[in-house]
Design a protein around this motif. Structure first.
Motif, PDB file in Angstrom:
ATOM      1  N   SER A  39     -25.788  -1.656   1.726  1.00  0.00           N
ATOM      2  CA  SER A  39     -26.306  -0.526   2.500  1.00  0.00           C
ATOM      3  C   SER A  39     -27.601   0.009   1.883  1.00  0.00           C
ATOM      4  O   SER A  39     -28.523   0.392   2.595  1.00  0.00           O
ATOM      5  N   ILE A  99     -30.237  -0.952   4.693  1.00  0.00           N
ATOM      6  CA  ILE A  99     -30.403   0.204   5.587  1.00  0.00           C
ATOM      7  C   ILE A  99     -31.296   1.270   4.968  1.00  0.00           C
ATOM      8  O   ILE A  99     -32.301   1.667   5.541  1.00  0.00           O
ATOM      9  N   MET A 100     -30.936   1.706   3.759  1.00  0.00           N
ATOM     10  CA  MET A 100     -31.664   2.817   3.160  1.00  0.00           C
ATOM     11  C   MET A 100     -33.096   2.445   2.788  1.00  0.00           C
ATOM     12  O   MET A 100     -34.026   3.210   3.044  1.00  0.00           O
ATOM     13  N   TYR A 113     -31.200   6.768  -5.185  1.00  0.00           N
ATOM     14  CA  TYR A 113     -30.077   6.455  -4.295  1.00  0.00           C
ATOM     15  C   TYR A 113     -28.769   6.959  -4.905  1.00  0.00           C
ATOM     16  O   TYR A 113     -27.966   7.600  -4.227  1.00  0.00           O
ATOM     17  N   ARG A 129     -26.772   9.794  -2.874  1.00  0.00           N
ATOM     18  CA  ARG A 129     -25.732   9.274  -2.011  1.00  0.00           C
ATOM     19  C   ARG A 129     -24.367   9.030  -2.661  1.00  0.00           C
ATOM     20  O   ARG A 129     -23.360   8.991  -1.978  1.00  0.00           O
ATOM     21  N   HIS A 157     -21.917  -0.817  -0.979  1.00  0.00           N
ATOM     22  CA  HIS A 157     -22.991   0.125  -1.315  1.00  0.00           C
ATOM     23  C   HIS A 157     -24.310  -0.599  -1.539  1.00  0.00           C
ATOM     24  O   HIS A 157     -25.371  -0.142  -1.124  1.00  0.00           O
ATOM     25  N   GLU A 175     -25.305   5.029   7.438  1.00  0.00           N
ATOM     26  CA  GLU A 175     -24.669   4.374   6.314  1.00  0.00           C
ATOM     27  C   GLU A 175     -23.168   4.280   6.524  1.00  0.00           C
ATOM     28  O   GLU A 175     -22.553   3.266   6.225  1.00  0.00           O
ATOM     29  N   ARG A 178     -26.699  10.513   7.172  1.00  0.00           N
ATOM     30  CA  ARG A 178     -25.623   9.774   6.533  1.00  0.00           C
ATOM     31  C   ARG A 178     -24.866   8.863   7.505  1.00  0.00           C
ATOM     32  O   ARG A 178     -24.194   7.923   7.097  1.00  0.00           O
TER      33      ARG A 178
END
Lengths: 299, 274
Positions: free
Chosen positions: B180, B184-185, B91, B95, B177, B167, B164
């Motif tokens: 997320s 989400i990720m 991650y 990201r 962060h 996010e 993206r």
């Protein structure tokens, strides 16, 4: 405000990466340097009272005059070259075959993956049994019930070395095939259609379209296979123990013997350093070639 | 006519590839099902009587289940730890804005390439000074180190491929962060996590070199070490070796047949998309 957000992000990223860095630094990078340090000393595991004596480069001088080490070095190079060559060749052939759409492709692909998934120790025992002088499948296939002609394959230097190559090629060609297949799949069908319209034969399509476009994939497969072939150990340990007469001795096996069977931590570490340097140089070479490849394909 | 010949040729080639891939292992399955008399026959008997004698003997006389347990513990623990750390690192690399991403990924690639012998002596010494030779953690730690490159590469690739926008929307709604990543990720990258887990598990299940150095005590040895070191009184116990080999390989055969697509995509993600 913007800046503090940014530094917060950096801090968070660092926190996420620290565990990975810790493992890799302590148990991969530090040991490499430590190997160099050990190789400059005389250390014998079984005799801790002797401690560590600094001996400078004397271990390296001995290594250059050690006939078995040199034999293991040349065996390793021959093994890497021959097995990688056949793996890439067969890998390419298999990739071309399974690239086509046909019924049962999933099952075919899964079967091809089986050799890759089998533990190396298991495949080594399997091949050792196939090459067995009394109960082996190879003797049965070649000579049937004419048992007087049965051969002890692993007892003869040339056959033993070939047996290890066969076992390695059997196990890893499918991995090469998968990497090459991934390269094949990105070639657009239109290119072949256009070539056919222009009257190109199948062979021309292969040499003018397929081969140039899968060059990066071939190089990557070559890189991975070369590096992996340098690590050959399980096959030798199980099938031949480096014999007969060191004909199948390879660097990783020799280093293992020196350090862990004979307890020569210092001298064995010179083998470790040698193996690291050789593979490091080769991987740099490949990566540079690859980088050039990609830049050319982008231009 | 020509197309019929082509089809025949294609079928023959495919069959050859499949048979060559499976035959050596099937021969071992065959061997494991022989009786004591059949296994010492010269020339070898092809069709076995289907006796389970050697499985029984491998369990009773060679402690097969004990090796199996050790393998499950070591490969399981390695997979869990490596995947967790790979999610974090992947991650961050995919990201977050950090410097030297290429260098970090390149250094990891290097770790995955160098031969085990180049670190074996020092790793052994470190573990010895910690008193961790012949312990589960003593083997799990090197395995995590050596599988992290693969895990991190696969996770970075998968995170990179997720859009993206999701996010960004979440961040605008006030997600941090951490939120997320977790909310989400992570759910979206489940296929990636799964692929990486299969590959890491297979690596740890099959590894022999470090297991041989670190687990010198039979009590902690994994299946590959057991299978490599099985000794009989006069001859090699081929029946028991074959039976144990089948037990060690069967879980992997199942994994391959069920998750063939994921394994293929994972291998090429790890190797090609970098």
């Amino acid at each position: 405000m913007q800046l503090s957000l940014r530094s917060k992000e950096r801090l968070f990223a660092l926190g996420l990466l620290i565990p990975t860095f810790t493992f890799v630094l302590i148990f991969a990078f530090y040991p490499i340097l430590y190997s160099v340090y050990l190789s400059l000393h005389r250390i014998i595991i079984g005799l801790p009272a002797l401690g560590k004596t600094f001996v400078g480069l004397s271990n390296y001088r001995s290594l250059l005059r050690d006939p078995i080490a040199l034999k293991a070095l040349s065996n390793t190079f021959i093994f890497v070259a021959v097995s990688t060559f056949f793996e890439i060749l067969l890998g390419l052939a298999i990739a071309l075959l399974i690239h086509k759409r046909f019924r049962g492709r999933g099952i075919v692909r899964a079967s091809i993956l089986i050799p890759w998934a089998i533990p190396t120790v298991v495949s080594s025992q399997m091949w050792r049994y196939i090459f067995n002088d009394k109960y082996g499948l190879l003797n049965l296939i070649l000579y049937g019930s004419d048992i007087a002609r049965y051969k002890a394959w692993l007892a003869e230097p040339f056959y033993a070395f070939s047996a290890i190559i066969v076992a390695d090629v059997w196990k890893t060609s499918s991995f090469a095939a998968l990497l090459i297949l991934a390269g094949l799949q990105v070639i657009p069908d239109e290119l072949y259609d256009a070539a056919r319209v222009d009257g190109a034969t199948g062979w021309q399509q292969f040499t003018r379209i397929t081969l140039p476009l899968i060059r990066p994939a071939l190089l990557i497969a070559l890189l991975f296979r070369t590096m992996d072939a340098f690590r050959v150990f399980d096959l030798v340990f199980v099938m031949t123990q480096g014999g007969p007469a060191d004909s199948t001795n390879v660097l990783q096996f020799y280093g293992y013997k020196k350090i862990f069977a004979e307890g020569l931590m210092g001298y064995g570490s010179t083998v470790s350093v040698l193996v690291f340097l050789v593979t490091f140089l080769i991987s740099l070479l490949y990566i540079r070639t690859l980088g050039r490849q990609f830049r050319r394909s982008e231009a | 006519m020509k197309s019929v010949i082509n089809k025949m040729l294609f079928f023959i080639l495919i069959s050859m590839v499949v048979i060559t891939s499976l035959l050596p292992f099937l021969w071992f399955v065959d061997t494991s099902l022989k009786s004591q008399i059949e296994i010492t026959a010269i020339p070898p008997v092809i069709i076995p009587s289907g006796s389970l004698h050697f499985y029984y003997s491998a369990i009773i006389r060679y402690d097969l289940l004990h090796y199996l347990k050790n393998s499950v513990v070591v490969a399981g623990a390695t997979t869990i730890i490596t995947i967790l750390l790979s999610i974090f690192a992947g991650y961050a690399l995919a990201r977050l804005r950090i410097r030297h991403k290429g260098l970090i990924l390149g250094a990891l690639l290097l770790v995955s390439m160098f031969p085990q012998i180049s670190i074996a002596g020092p790793v052994w010494r470190i573990l010895q000074s910690l008193g961790w030779l012949n312990s589960y953690q003593g083997l799990v730690i090197p395995y995590v180190t050596l599988t992290l490159p693969l895990g991190v590469w696969i996770m970075t690739t998968f995170f990179n491929e997720l859009p993206r926008e999701l996010e960004k929307a979440a961040m605008i709604d006030g997600c941090s962060h951490i939120q997320s990543l977790l909310k989400i990720m992570l759910p979206l990258s489940a296929p990636g996590v799964f692929t990486a887990a299969i590959l890491v598990f297979i690596y740890a299940w099959n590894e022999f070199f470090f297991a041989l150095l670190i687990m010198t005590n039979r009590q902690y040895q994994t299946l590959p070490v057991g299978i490599a070191l099985f000794q009989g009184q006069y001859t090699l116990p081929w029946g028991e070796i074959a039976a144990a080999s089948v037990v060690a390989t069967l879980p992997l055969v199942l994994l391959v047949f069920v998750f063939q697509k994921r394994i293929v995509s994972g291998l090429s993600a790890g190797a090609l998309k970098g």
